[in-house]
Write a protein that holds these residues in place. Structure first.
Motif, short mmCIF file in Angstrom:
data_model
loop_
_atom_site.label_atom_id
_atom_site.label_comp_id
_atom_site.label_asym_id
_atom_site.label_seq_id
_atom_site.Cartn_x
_atom_site.Cartn_y
_atom_site.Cartn_z
N ALA A 126 0.84 -1.20 0.00
CA ALA A 126 0.00 0.00 0.00
C ALA A 126 0.87 1.25 0.00
N THR A 127 0.63 2.14 -0.95
CA THR A 127 1.35 3.41 -1.01
C THR A 127 0.96 4.24 0.20
N GLY A 128 1.97 4.81 0.87
CA GLY A 128 1.69 5.66 2.03
C GLY A 128 1.44 4.88 3.30
N ASP A 170 -7.51 2.16 0.71
CA ASP A 170 -8.39 2.20 -0.46
C ASP A 170 -7.89 1.15 -1.44
N THR A 173 -7.12 2.04 -5.23
CA THR A 173 -5.88 2.74 -5.57
C THR A 173 -4.69 2.16 -4.82
N THR A 175 -3.92 2.77 -1.73
CA THR A 175 -3.28 3.83 -0.95
C THR A 175 -3.75 3.76 0.50
N TRP A 176 -2.84 4.11 1.39
CA TRP A 176 -3.06 4.03 2.84
C TRP A 176 -3.08 5.43 3.42
N THR A 177 -4.06 5.70 4.30
CA THR A 177 -4.16 7.01 4.95
C THR A 177 -4.43 6.80 6.43
#
Ligand SMILES: *[C@@H]1O[C@H](CO)[C@@H](O)[C@H](O)[C@H]1NC(C)=O
Ligand SMILES: *[C@@H]1O[C@H](CO)[C@@H](O)[C@H](O)[C@H]1NC(C)=O
Ligand SMILES: *[C@@H]1O[C@H](CO)[C@@H](O)[C@H](O)[C@H]1NC(C)=O
Ligand SMILES: *[C@@H]1O[C@H](CO)[C@@H](O)[C@H](O)[C@H]1NC(C)=O
Ligand SMILES: *[C@@H]1O[C@H](CO)[C@@H](O)[C@H](O)[C@H]1NC(C)=O
Ligand SMILES: *[C@@H]1O[C@H](CO)[C@@H](O)[C@H](O)[C@H]1NC(C)=O
Ligand SMILES: *[C@@H]1O[C@H](CO)[C@@H](O)[C@H](O)[C@H]1NC(C)=O
Ligand SMILES: *[C@@H]1O[C@H](CO)[C@@H](O)[C@H](O)[C@H]1NC(C)=O
Ligand SMILES: *[C@@H]1O[C@H](CO)[C@@H](O)[C@H](O)[C@H]1NC(C)=O
Ligand SMILES: *[C@@H]1O[C@H](CO)[C@@H](O)[C@H](O)[C@H]1NC(C)=O
Length: 322
Positions: A126-128, A170, A173, A175-177
């Protein structure tokens, strides 16, 4: 809702736990319904360490409740327990395993992806990704219909650091938040969570230092659209506080919780000797926020379970393994 089925399946699993092709008793596994199959990943086998087994029940074939046929799938690449899993609601076959205790290696991305169609494991990238999330345990993840996985709180291994953050993956995408948290949302672990109308409802669990349990009337709600928290005060029948319980949402908006442990000092392995939660099964009406104790007969009732997993399949509340 047919409670008889709950008890029946539970008993079955306990009684036949040593037969061939039936999984051994376990706890802290993670379970998920995907592609008409209920999967169980890892967990701790009694008196041993965690394992890398993957089992499933197949509901797409005719299903005999008195002798469900268990299938063994490709094993996890590591031994795994105390994490959480979600099945994609977009493709209906990809499973995400997030957090958890892994050995002999920790994946720095802290997750795995299982393609249930071709029985293949890969590492979640996961990006981020927030490295403070690595090896987070005692959590429940919730996936929405749009491909967002929400993971609240939890702790690091060894009880040391507790969290009240909301992490969001998510899957559309990858992506990690990590979301900013208001101070009044208490750091907690071993709660139960369900998604209802874009809101995640958190019930029970353990707070802060770990000795106190959360009042069952204190319902924490996270809105997956506005990313905001609110609190509801539930009322109704007296439901004893608990940790390591499970929750499912029925079609008519009732949350059914099952089991858990009352003793906040008991670990999963010492749970057997801790007092049983009362009642074992309770129902929370999400329109009125009133708890009720369905006063189910103890005849044929299974022993209380904790750190089990449960999913709702159609009208049948399956499967809890301890
Ligand atoms: C686990 O250990 C306990 C205590 O040593 C023992 O009583 C029990 O029979 C063991 N259970 C299994 C399944 O080996
Ligand atoms: C279900 O399994 C039980 C026990 O093996 C068996 O007696 C029964 O006939 C089976 N029912 C069906 C519909 O296959
Ligand atoms: C996934 O399952 C849901 C609910 O059963 C269904 O509405 C949806 O169409 C399915 N999506 C795909 C891609 O199969
Ligand atoms: C994995 O990470 C956790 C937390 O950082 C640590 O406690 C544990 O020892 C690690 N396990 C291995 C096998 O490296
Ligand atoms: C994540 O990255 C690793 C190493 O680059 C790769 O082997 C793996 O397939 C990737 N996982 C996914 C789900 O794409
Ligand atoms: C990662 O998570 C920690 C703990 O919740 C938080 O303090 C930090 O701000 C997060 N980092 C990022 C980049 O979001
Ligand atoms: C819930 O109850 C507590 C005390 O019983 C009260 O302080 C609080 O304002 C109530 N919250 C809501 C949202 O009604
Ligand atoms: C609720 O149940 C708990 C534990 O069973 C008990 O200690 C408590 O007194 C009960 N409270 C009420 C208001 O009945
Ligand atoms: C809680 O569990 C611990 C560990 O099993 C046990 O030592 C203690 O006696 C239990 N407390 C109560 C009140 O049952
Ligand atoms: C269950 O029994 C309790 C105590 O007898 C009662 O207060 C409660 O209303 C009953 N609940 C239901 C759903 O019948």
């Amino acid at each position: 809702m047919n409670f008889f089925h709950v008890f029946f399946i539970l008993n079955l699993i306990l009684i036949f736990a040593n037969c061939q092709n039936i999984p051994d008793s376990r706890f802290e596994q993670t379970g998920v319904l995907v592609n008409e199959k209920i999967y169980f990943f890892g967990g701790i086998l009694q008196n041993t360490s965690h394992n890398n087994e993957v089992w499933y029940l197949d509901f797409s074939k005719s299903f005999n409740i008195t002798s469900p046929s268990w299938h063994k799938d490709v094993e996890l690449p590591i031994k795994y327990d105390f994490g959480t899993s979600c099945g994609s609601r977009i493709d209906n076959f990809t499973v995400f395993l997030i957090g958890g205790r892994m050995s002999p290696i920790n994946y720095s991305s802290s997750g795995l992806v299982f393609n249930s169609k071709i029985s293949q494991w890969s590492i979640l990238n996961a990006t981020g990704f927030n490295s403070s999330f690595a090896s987070r345990i005692a959590i429940q993840s919730i996936i929405d219909d749009y491909g967002k996985i929400f993971i609240f709180g939890g702790r690091t291994q060894g009880q040391s650091i507790w969290f009240n953050d909301m992490n969001v993956l998510d899957i559309t995408t990858m992506t990690w938040t990590t979301l900013f948290q208001p101070q009044d949302i208490t750091k907690s672990v071993e709660y139960a969570a369900v998604l209802s109308n874009n809101q995640i409802i958190y019930i029970g669990g353990r707070i802060n230092s770990g000795k106190s349990l959360i009042d069952m009337n204190n319902i924490r709600i996270f809105d997956t659209k506005s990313f905001s928290w609110s609190i509801k005060n539930a009322s109704g029948d007296n439901i004893s506080a608990r940790l390591g319980h499970s929750a499912v949402l029925t079609q008519n908006g009732d949350i059914i919780i099952y089991g858990g442990a009352e003793n906040s000092t008991a670990s999963a392995t010492t749970f057997v000797s801790s007092p049983q939660v009362i009642p074992l099964i309770a129902i929370l009406n999400t329109n009125t926020w009133i708890w009720s104790n369905p006063n189910i007969s103890q005849t044929n009732a299974p022993p209380s379970l904790a750190f089990h997993s449960s999913v709702l399949y159609k009208k049948l509340f399956d499967c809890c393994i301890w």
